[in-house]
Design a protein around this motif. Structure first.
Motif, PDB file in Angstrom:
ATOM      1  N   MET A  56       0.835  -1.196   0.000  1.00 36.77           N
ATOM      2  CA  MET A  56       0.000   0.000   0.000  1.00 36.77           C
ATOM      3  C   MET A  56       0.874   1.252   0.000  1.00 36.77           C
ATOM      4  N   SER A  57       1.924   1.243   0.812  1.00 38.39           N
ATOM      5  CA  SER A  57       2.834   2.378   0.885  1.00 38.39           C
ATOM      6  C   SER A  57       3.540   2.589  -0.447  1.00 38.39           C
ATOM      7  N   ASP A  58       4.025   1.496  -1.035  1.00 36.58           N
ATOM      8  CA  ASP A  58       4.705   1.581  -2.336  1.00 36.58           C
ATOM      9  C   ASP A  58       3.762   2.106  -3.422  1.00 36.58           C
ATOM     10  N   GLY A  59       2.478   1.797  -3.277  1.00 33.15           N
ATOM     11  CA  GLY A  59       1.489   2.235  -4.259  1.00 33.15           C
ATOM     12  C   GLY A  59       0.961   3.643  -4.027  1.00 33.15           C
ATOM     13  N   GLY A  60       1.487   4.325  -3.017  1.00 33.88           N
ATOM     14  CA  GLY A  60       1.083   5.702  -2.779  1.00 33.88           C
ATOM     15  C   GLY A  60      -0.125   5.878  -1.880  1.00 33.88           C
ATOM     16  N   PHE A  61      -0.605   4.795  -1.272  1.00 35.21           N
ATOM     17  CA  PHE A  61      -1.753   4.895  -0.363  1.00 35.21           C
ATOM     18  C   PHE A  61      -1.331   5.658   0.890  1.00 35.21           C
ATOM     19  N   PRO A  62      -2.195   6.535   1.427  1.00 35.79           N
ATOM     20  CA  PRO A  62      -1.839   7.273   2.654  1.00 35.79           C
ATOM     21  C   PRO A  62      -1.856   6.336   3.874  1.00 35.79           C
ATOM     22  N   VAL A  63      -0.725   5.695   4.126  1.00 34.58           N
ATOM     23  CA  VAL A  63      -0.658   4.647   5.154  1.00 34.58           C
ATOM     24  C   VAL A  63      -0.848   5.155   6.581  1.00 34.58           C
ATOM     25  N   GLU A  64      -0.851   6.465   6.773  1.00 33.33           N
ATOM     26  CA  GLU A  64      -1.122   6.976   8.117  1.00 33.33           C
ATOM     27  C   GLU A  64      -2.560   6.699   8.542  1.00 33.33           C
ATOM     28  N   HIS A  65      -3.385   6.234   7.607  1.00 35.33           N
ATOM     29  CA  HIS A  65      -4.770   5.870   7.911  1.00 35.33           C
ATOM     30  C   HIS A  65      -4.942   4.360   8.105  1.00 35.33           C
ATOM     31  N   VAL A  66      -3.842   3.621   8.090  1.00 36.13           N
ATOM     32  CA  VAL A  66      -3.880   2.152   8.193  1.00 36.13           C
ATOM     33  C   VAL A  66      -3.524   1.733   9.617  1.00 36.13           C
ATOM     34  N   ARG A  67      -4.192   0.710  10.088  1.00 39.24           N
ATOM     35  CA  ARG A  67      -3.870   0.098  11.381  1.00 39.24           C
ATOM     36  C   ARG A  67      -3.758  -1.408  11.185  1.00 39.24           C
ATOM     37  N   ILE A  68      -2.762  -2.024  11.816  1.00 43.58           N
ATOM     38  CA  ILE A  68      -2.686  -3.487  11.885  1.00 43.58           C
ATOM     39  C   ILE A  68      -3.100  -3.838  13.306  1.00 43.58           C
ATOM     40  N   ILE A  69      -4.195  -4.547  13.416  1.00 46.77           N
ATOM     41  CA  ILE A  69      -4.746  -4.852  14.734  1.00 46.77           C
ATOM     42  C   ILE A  69      -4.649  -6.350  14.980  1.00 46.77           C
ATOM     43  N   GLY A  70      -3.909  -6.718  16.019  1.00 44.37           N
ATOM     44  CA  GLY A  70      -3.796  -8.119  16.420  1.00 44.37           C
ATOM     45  C   GLY A  70      -4.974  -8.490  17.296  1.00 44.37           C
ATOM     46  N   ASP A  71      -5.606  -9.617  16.980  1.00 44.65           N
ATOM     47  CA  ASP A  71      -6.783 -10.056  17.719  1.00 44.65           C
ATOM     48  C   ASP A  71      -6.480 -11.374  18.418  1.00 44.65           C
ATOM     49  N   GLU A  72      -7.055 -11.567  19.582  1.00 44.03           N
ATOM     50  CA  GLU A  72      -6.864 -12.768  20.404  1.00 44.03           C
ATOM     51  C   GLU A  72      -5.388 -12.966  20.730  1.00 44.03           C
ATOM     52  N   CYS A 126      -6.791  -2.577   8.858  1.00 44.35           N
ATOM     53  CA  CYS A 126      -7.964  -1.706   8.852  1.00 44.35           C
ATOM     54  C   CYS A 126      -7.586  -0.336   8.315  1.00 44.35           C
ATOM     55  N   VAL A 127      -8.552   0.307   7.668  1.00 44.31           N
ATOM     56  CA  VAL A 127      -8.361   1.671   7.169  1.00 44.31           C
ATOM     57  C   VAL A 127      -9.598   2.491   7.514  1.00 44.31           C
ATOM     58  N   SER A 128      -9.476   3.783   7.362  1.00 42.36           N
ATOM     59  CA  SER A 128     -10.635   4.661   7.533  1.00 42.36           C
ATOM     60  C   SER A 128     -11.700   4.244   6.532  1.00 42.36           C
ATOM     61  N   ALA A 129     -12.958   4.285   6.939  1.00 40.57           N
ATOM     62  CA  ALA A 129     -14.063   3.818   6.096  1.00 40.57           C
ATOM     63  C   ALA A 129     -14.088   4.516   4.742  1.00 40.57           C
ATOM     64  N   GLU A 130     -13.758   5.803   4.711  1.00 39.93           N
ATOM     65  CA  GLU A 130     -13.814   6.522   3.436  1.00 39.93           C
ATOM     66  C   GLU A 130     -12.701   6.111   2.464  1.00 39.93           C
ATOM     67  N   LEU A 131     -11.644   5.423   2.969  1.00 42.76           N
ATOM     68  CA  LEU A 131     -10.554   4.980   2.106  1.00 42.76           C
ATOM     69  C   LEU A 131     -10.596   3.484   1.811  1.00 42.76           C
ATOM     70  N   ALA A 132     -11.620   2.791   2.288  1.00 46.49           N
ATOM     71  CA  ALA A 132     -11.701   1.334   2.163  1.00 46.49           C
ATOM     72  C   ALA A 132     -11.711   0.870   0.713  1.00 46.49           C
ATOM     73  N   ALA A 133     -12.452   1.530  -0.144  1.00 50.68           N
ATOM     74  CA  ALA A 133     -12.525   1.122  -1.553  1.00 50.68           C
ATOM     75  C   ALA A 133     -11.161   1.241  -2.218  1.00 50.68           C
ATOM     76  N   GLU A 134     -10.443   2.316  -1.935  1.00 54.00           N
ATOM     77  CA  GLU A 134      -9.109   2.503  -2.510  1.00 54.00           C
ATOM     78  C   GLU A 134      -8.132   1.459  -1.961  1.00 54.00           C
ATOM     79  N   ALA A 135      -8.247   1.147  -0.669  1.00 58.65           N
ATOM     80  CA  ALA A 135      -7.349   0.168  -0.053  1.00 58.65           C
ATOM     81  C   ALA A 135      -7.605  -1.238  -0.568  1.00 58.65           C
ATOM     82  N   ALA A 136      -8.837  -1.539  -0.944  1.00 59.61           N
ATOM     83  CA  ALA A 136      -9.191  -2.893  -1.400  1.00 59.61           C
ATOM     84  C   ALA A 136      -8.419  -3.282  -2.649  1.00 59.61           C
ATOM     85  N   ARG A 137      -8.033  -2.326  -3.473  1.00 61.72           N
ATOM     86  CA  ARG A 137      -7.323  -2.683  -4.709  1.00 61.72           C
ATOM     87  C   ARG A 137      -5.938  -3.267  -4.435  1.00 61.72           C
ATOM     88  N   PHE A 138      -5.392  -3.046  -3.238  1.00 63.81           N
ATOM     89  CA  PHE A 138      -4.081  -3.573  -2.891  1.00 63.81           C
ATOM     90  C   PHE A 138      -4.154  -5.013  -2.381  1.00 63.81           C
TER      91      PHE A 138
END
Length: 160
Positions: free
Chosen positions: A38-54, A144-156
């Motif tokens: 995502m970062s290499d593709g120019g996505f604004p990664v400051e809106h991305v979170r990696i959330i560990g569950d369990e 996870c990403v901000s809801a408004e950027l989800a469609a753009e993030a899905a392409r990655f």
């Protein structure tokens, strides 16, 4: 406490920005690779979170702890401490005496570290006769990403 909302979200703000899961992975490395793409593709990664569950602790046993290994580990630790003290003392010496000062401190630190390691192991009374490495792992990692950027993030998520 970590603020999992957007980067401009204030801690006192009652309503965090909604997040949407873009992808889930079984290991952190795969989640990290997606964010890197995502970062290499120019996505604004400051809106991305990696959330560990369990979350869980995993303790990997690496070997048996014997009196000899405990003494050796203590000696190695003591040698580093002795070297540090030797360097501090060597600052105040003149001429080639600094090497003798350093080596003496290293030997003394190593000796006492070995003694303390040996005694500490005996003091456990065989309670923990193994050596291990602990780590914290999650069963699942959600990107996870901000809801408004989800469609753009899905392409990655469609591979490299």
């Amino acid at each position: 406490m970590t603020n999992l909302s957007g980067p401009h979200q204030q801690q006192g703000d009652p309503k965090p920005a909604p997040r949407q899961v873009v992808a889930s992975f079984d290991n952190y490395a795969d989640a990290q690779r997606l964010v890197d793409r995502m970062s290499d593709g120019g996505f604004p990664v400051e809106h991305v979170r990696i959330i560990g569950d369990e979350l869980r602790t995993v303790e990997r046993v690496v070997g048996r702890m014997t009196k000899g290994r405990a003494a050796f580990a203590g000696a190695a630790s003591g040698a580093w401490f002795g070297l540090f003290i030797g360097l501090l003392l060597a600052i105040f010496t003149v001429g080639p005496v600094w090497i003798v000062t350093m080596l003496t401190a290293l030997v003394i630190g190593s000796f006492w570290g070995g003694v303390f390691g040996f005694v500490a192991h005996i003091a456990t009374g065989g309670e923990r006769d193994f050596d291990s490495v602990k780590s914290l792992e999650a069963r699942r990692y959600d990107v996870c990403v901000s809801a408004e950027l989800a469609a753009e993030a899905a392409r990655f998520t469609q591979g490299p």
